[in-house]
Motif scaffolding. Structure first.
Motif, short mmCIF file in Angstrom:
data_model
loop_
_atom_site.label_atom_id
_atom_site.label_comp_id
_atom_site.label_asym_id
_atom_site.label_seq_id
_atom_site.Cartn_x
_atom_site.Cartn_y
_atom_site.Cartn_z
N ARG A 139 40.96 34.84 48.04
CA ARG A 139 40.54 35.11 46.66
C ARG A 139 41.70 35.55 45.77
NH1 ARG A 139 35.98 37.56 49.31
NH2 ARG A 139 36.99 39.60 49.14
N ALA A 140 42.85 35.82 46.36
CA ALA A 140 44.01 36.29 45.59
C ALA A 140 44.52 35.18 44.66
CB ALA A 140 45.11 36.75 46.53
N ASP A 141 45.28 35.59 43.66
CA ASP A 141 45.84 34.62 42.69
C ASP A 141 47.14 34.05 43.25
OD1 ASP A 141 46.49 33.10 40.53
OD2 ASP A 141 46.83 34.79 39.14
N TRP A 142 47.02 33.19 44.25
CA TRP A 142 48.19 32.62 44.90
C TRP A 142 48.87 31.55 44.05
CZ3 TRP A 142 47.10 27.48 45.49
CH2 TRP A 142 45.77 27.12 45.62
N ILE A 143 48.21 31.08 43.01
CA ILE A 143 48.82 30.07 42.15
C ILE A 143 49.83 30.72 41.20
CG2 ILE A 143 48.40 28.30 40.40
CD1 ILE A 143 45.58 28.01 41.51
N ASN A 144 49.41 31.73 40.48
CA ASN A 144 50.27 32.34 39.47
C ASN A 144 51.12 33.48 40.01
OD1 ASN A 144 49.33 30.79 37.11
ND2 ASN A 144 47.38 31.80 37.52
N ARG A 145 50.76 34.03 41.18
CA ARG A 145 51.52 35.12 41.76
C ARG A 145 51.84 34.84 43.23
NH1 ARG A 145 48.48 40.52 39.30
NH2 ARG A 145 48.85 40.04 37.09
N PRO A 146 52.55 33.76 43.49
CA PRO A 146 52.85 33.41 44.89
C PRO A 146 53.73 34.43 45.59
CG PRO A 146 54.08 32.01 43.37
CD PRO A 146 53.10 32.77 42.54
N GLN A 147 54.61 35.11 44.84
CA GLN A 147 55.46 36.15 45.43
C GLN A 147 54.60 37.29 45.98
OE1 GLN A 147 58.84 36.60 45.82
NE2 GLN A 147 58.68 38.74 46.52
N GLN A 148 53.69 37.77 45.16
CA GLN A 148 52.81 38.86 45.58
C GLN A 148 51.92 38.42 46.73
OE1 GLN A 148 49.73 40.15 42.76
NE2 GLN A 148 50.29 42.27 43.22
N PHE A 149 51.42 37.19 46.66
CA PHE A 149 50.57 36.68 47.73
C PHE A 149 51.35 36.63 49.05
CE2 PHE A 149 48.94 33.32 50.43
CZ PHE A 149 47.57 33.56 50.43
N SER A 150 52.60 36.17 49.01
CA SER A 150 53.40 36.08 50.23
C SER A 150 53.63 37.44 50.86
CB SER A 150 54.75 35.42 49.92
OG SER A 150 54.58 34.08 49.53
N GLU A 151 53.81 38.47 50.03
CA GLU A 151 53.99 39.82 50.56
C GLU A 151 52.71 40.30 51.25
OE1 GLU A 151 55.07 41.76 47.01
OE2 GLU A 151 57.12 40.98 46.99
N GLN A 152 51.57 40.04 50.63
CA GLN A 152 50.30 40.40 51.26
C GLN A 152 50.07 39.60 52.53
OE1 GLN A 152 47.54 39.64 48.10
NE2 GLN A 152 48.07 41.51 46.96
N LEU A 153 50.46 38.33 52.49
CA LEU A 153 50.32 37.46 53.65
C LEU A 153 51.13 37.97 54.83
CD1 LEU A 153 49.43 34.79 55.03
CD2 LEU A 153 51.42 33.71 53.96
N THR A 154 52.36 38.42 54.57
CA THR A 154 53.22 38.93 55.64
C THR A 154 52.56 40.10 56.34
OG1 THR A 154 55.20 38.21 54.49
CG2 THR A 154 55.49 39.88 56.19
N GLY A 155 52.05 41.06 55.56
CA GLY A 155 51.37 42.21 56.15
C GLY A 155 50.17 41.79 56.97
N TYR A 156 49.41 40.83 56.46
CA TYR A 156 48.23 40.35 57.19
C TYR A 156 48.61 39.68 58.50
CZ TYR A 156 44.23 37.40 58.34
OH TYR A 156 43.20 36.76 59.01
N LEU A 157 49.63 38.84 58.48
CA LEU A 157 50.06 38.15 59.70
C LEU A 157 50.51 39.13 60.77
CD1 LEU A 157 52.04 35.16 58.13
CD2 LEU A 157 49.79 35.08 59.22
#
Length: 365
Positions: free
Chosen positions: A91-109
């Protein structure tokens, strides 16, 4: 929203060239797994400020993916699709904020013990691209020249212990006018092989006067960027103080804030013609640890990123002296150009920095 739902208007907030590139390659983007797409969009959204070598690499990558037959494409993407993402991430805004999404993704992984699976998938993807695209041979052999010893009166330990086994060490050279000779040779290469962002001069103090206005030579200087670094620290202090008064100042929030700073935010002015350089300088200061504080770290990291991103034909990197070490709170507050200089420590830094530059150039064709 999932990648398959992407439309032309999804990229309305992207810079002009990034938007055009995204729309042109929409069919490929829609087929990518979200976990890979978010990483790709981190670079695509910066397309307007990428160096020519980076843009060419992106174009080649997408041209290859567009030509890849369906079965092979699905097999290439399967390891990424196999990693399940949480509903919150989707549900995150991975289109307009891919940097922020990647940081959240790293923590999740990490939390899901999937980080190794992601690294393996990313490595296999990278190796596929390298094998399929091959190396782009430069028009002339690359030159990286690293000058060390500025401000040093004597050498207390052997130099080039890491580099010497990989080449020839000459010990009977006359250093008189050596810097002038090297700068003249660099300027000659810029005329022989004119290439935008193809020839760089990275300086740890003030640039040599003969190179300042050299046509075709991209010049960066630590001394000239110190005011930008001080402005960055001031903004960071403001951000953390606001967060302490009701927000969250965690590492991810701070990292996202820093990554979002623009040249204008840190008073780094210029023209549209040098926008790529200004964004590159901001990235160095906001994402390179220690680049703001130590000039030797700045030269080492700038050289690394220059070779990695711009893939220049010529890199001339000159280390200067850096300020003496101190407690972190002092380093973050004081002007590095007004402090006592550590000549011996700077020489050790520069010696290792020269070795790092050789390693990083060795990764290029």
């Amino acid at each position: 929203m999932v990648p398959g739902d992407l439309r032309v208007e999804s990229f309305a907030h992207y810079p002009p060239q990034a938007r055009s590139f995204s729309v042109e390659n929409l069919s490929v983007l829609k087929r990518m797994p979200l976990i890979l797409l978010s990483v790709v969009l981190r670079q695509v959204i910066q397309y307007d400020w990428c160096f020519p070598a980076e843009r060419e690499q992106l174009r080649l990558e997408f041209d290859l993916l567009r030509r890849t037959e369906a079965a092979s494409f699905e097999a290439l993407m399967a390891p990424f699709f196999a990693i399940q993402l949480s509903p919150e991430l989707r549900r995150a805004d991975w289109i307009n904020r891919p940097q922020q999404f990647s940081e959240q993704l790293t923590g999740y992984l990490w939390s899901q013990h999937e980080i190794d699976s992601f690294h393996k998938a990313a490595q296999d993807y990278h190796e596929y691209l390298q094998k399929a695209l091959g190396e782009r041979t430069p028009v002339t052999p690359r030159w990286t020249i690293v000058v060390i010893g500025q401000g040093s009166e004597e050498v207390k330990q052997p130099l080039f212990r890491k580099l010497a086994p990989h080449g020839t060490m000459f010990t009977q050279l006359d250093p008189a006018d050596g810097l002038k000779t090297l700068v003249a040779e660099v300027k000659a290469r810029t005329k022989q092989h004119p290439l935008r962002y193809g020839h760089w001069y990275i300086e740890g103090s003030e640039p040599h006067i003969a190179a300042v206005d050299a046509e075709g030579l991209t010049v960066m200087s630590y001394n000239r960027l110190v005011p930008v670094a001080k402005r960055e620290f001031a903004l960071l202090n403001q951000f953390t103080h606001r967060a302490e008064n009701g927000g969250v100042a965690g590492a991810e929030a701070i990292s996202s804030y820093m990554a979002g700073l623009s040249p204008e935010d840190v008073d780094l002015r210029g023209t549209a013609d040098d926008a790529s350089l200004r964004h590159f300088e901001v990235n160095l200061l906001t994402q390179g640890a220690g680049c703001q504080i130590f000039s030797t770290t700045f030269v080492q990291w700038a050289s690394r990123e220059c070779l990695h991103r711009a893939e220049p034909l010529t890199l001339f990197a000159r280390f200067g002296t850096r300020q003496a070490n101190a407690p972190m709170e002092q380093l973050l507050m004081r002007d590095p150009l007004q402090q006592a200089q550590d000549q011996e420590g700077s020489l050790i830094d520069a010696d290792m920095g020269a070795y790092y530059a050789w390693i990083n150039q060795s990764r290029l064709a």
